[in-house]
Design a protein around this motif. Structure first.
Motif, PDB file in Angstrom:
ATOM      1  N   ARG A 112     -21.516  -4.045 -98.425  1.00 40.21           N
ATOM      2  CA  ARG A 112     -21.642  -5.368 -97.792  1.00 40.21           C
ATOM      3  C   ARG A 112     -20.423  -5.658 -96.921  1.00 40.21           C
ATOM      4  N   ASP A 149     -26.365  -9.521 -89.655  1.00 42.67           N
ATOM      5  CA  ASP A 149     -25.865  -8.480 -90.547  1.00 42.67           C
ATOM      6  C   ASP A 149     -26.989  -7.542 -90.988  1.00 42.67           C
ATOM      7  N   GLU A 183     -20.573  -6.458 -92.967  1.00 43.59           N
ATOM      8  CA  GLU A 183     -20.166  -7.763 -92.441  1.00 43.59           C
ATOM      9  C   GLU A 183     -18.995  -7.649 -91.470  1.00 43.59           C
ATOM     10  N   LEU A 206     -27.287 -11.890 -96.778  1.00 46.89           N
ATOM     11  CA  LEU A 206     -26.737 -11.410 -95.520  1.00 46.89           C
ATOM     12  C   LEU A 206     -27.393 -12.168 -94.360  1.00 46.89           C
ATOM     13  N   SER A 207     -26.642 -12.400 -93.310  1.00 45.04           N
ATOM     14  CA  SER A 207     -27.187 -13.081 -92.139  1.00 45.04           C
ATOM     15  C   SER A 207     -28.200 -12.193 -91.430  1.00 45.04           C
TER      16      SER A 207
END
Length: 266
Positions: A215, A98, A219, A94-95
């Motif tokens: 997720r 995020d 996102e 994940l970024s």
């Protein structure tokens, strides 16, 4: 909207290439109290309590004895738990944005910690919520946590005009959220596989799908429960006929087992 996941029995405390700053669990004071009980458990008691082998019982006895709630956890919860849910979540990819969003919108229910943010640092432990562990508060972990988890969730949701919980946790763990205390609508998602005209829940797939949906919601910054029907990760699609306002069903054609697929391609 707040997303709930279960933890995993298996944990991975190997070092990761990605260094993430850990945070402190919100209910750490309760964990500190609980750890005084778990620290005193014998190997035989742990073996009986958890229905595990002698080797695993010794491992978890040593973990309980070393557990120190006053010391920062060594790894973020979402990266420490290992299992199908966390393969679906794949938090390590994940970024940063995020993960920051997930800190406010995702909680992992835990027998030891109550409720965890993805980046809360934790120590190795094994303590399933459904186990009947005697404490001063009662005969089970449900007794120990009482309404504290629900109260914590209420605080998180108090800023929302229409508080909603997306329940992607197992029944065992969601039972730790006192529904009489919780001030939010609860929407539960389930996942089934289609084969030969029949649909059925296969837990290995359903667990991974829970992580995938968490997720996807993170996102895509899903805040309106009406948008949950758009979930399509992993080939799943919303099944309107099998759904209600509070229980959403997602189905897909059952994928071949990895071994069967390899054999067919040989």
């Amino acid at each position: 909207m707040l997303i709930l996941l279960s933890p995993a029995k298996n944990m991975n405390f190997d070092e990761t290439e990605r260094a993430l700053a850990v945070t402190t669990p919100a209910l750490i004071d309760e964990t500190r109290i609980l750890s005084t009980t778990t620290r005193g458990l014998s190997t035989s008691k742990i073996k009986t309590l958890m229905k595990i082998s002698s080797d695993l019982a010794r491992l978890n006895r040593d973990r309980f004895r070393a557990f120190d709630a006053d010391q920062p956890g060594t790894k973020p919860a979402a990266l420490a738990f290992a299992g199908e849910v966390y393969r679906g979540l794949d938090a390590g990819t994940l970024s940063d944005d995020d993960l920051a969003y997930a800190q406010n919108h995702l909680r992992i229910l835990s027998g030891m910690y109550g409720a965890l943010r993805p980046l809360d640092g934790i120590h190795p432990y094994r303590l399933e919520m459904g186990r009947k562990l005697h404490t001063r508060r009662g005969e089970s972990l449900y007794d120990f946590w009482g309404d504290k988890i629900a109260g914590h969730l209420n605080e998180l949701l108090s800023y929302e005009s229409d508080p909603v919980v997306l329940n992607l946790a197992s029944n065992e763990y969601f039972k730790s959220v006192d529904r009489k205390t919780l001030k939010a609508r609860v929407i539960t998602a389930s996942f089934k596989e289609e084969k030969d005209g029949q649909t059925r829940m296969l837990m290995v797939f359903a667990k991974k799908a829970r992580g995938m949906m968490a997720r996807w919601a993170l996102e895509n910054r899903i805040s309106d429960p009406a948008d949950l029907v758009k979930f399509d990760a992993g080939g799943y699609a919303y099944d309107e006929a099998g759904s209600t306002e509070t229980d959403l069903l997602f189905t897909r054609p059952q994928p071949a087992a990895p071994g069967a697929k390899a054999k067919a391609e040989a």
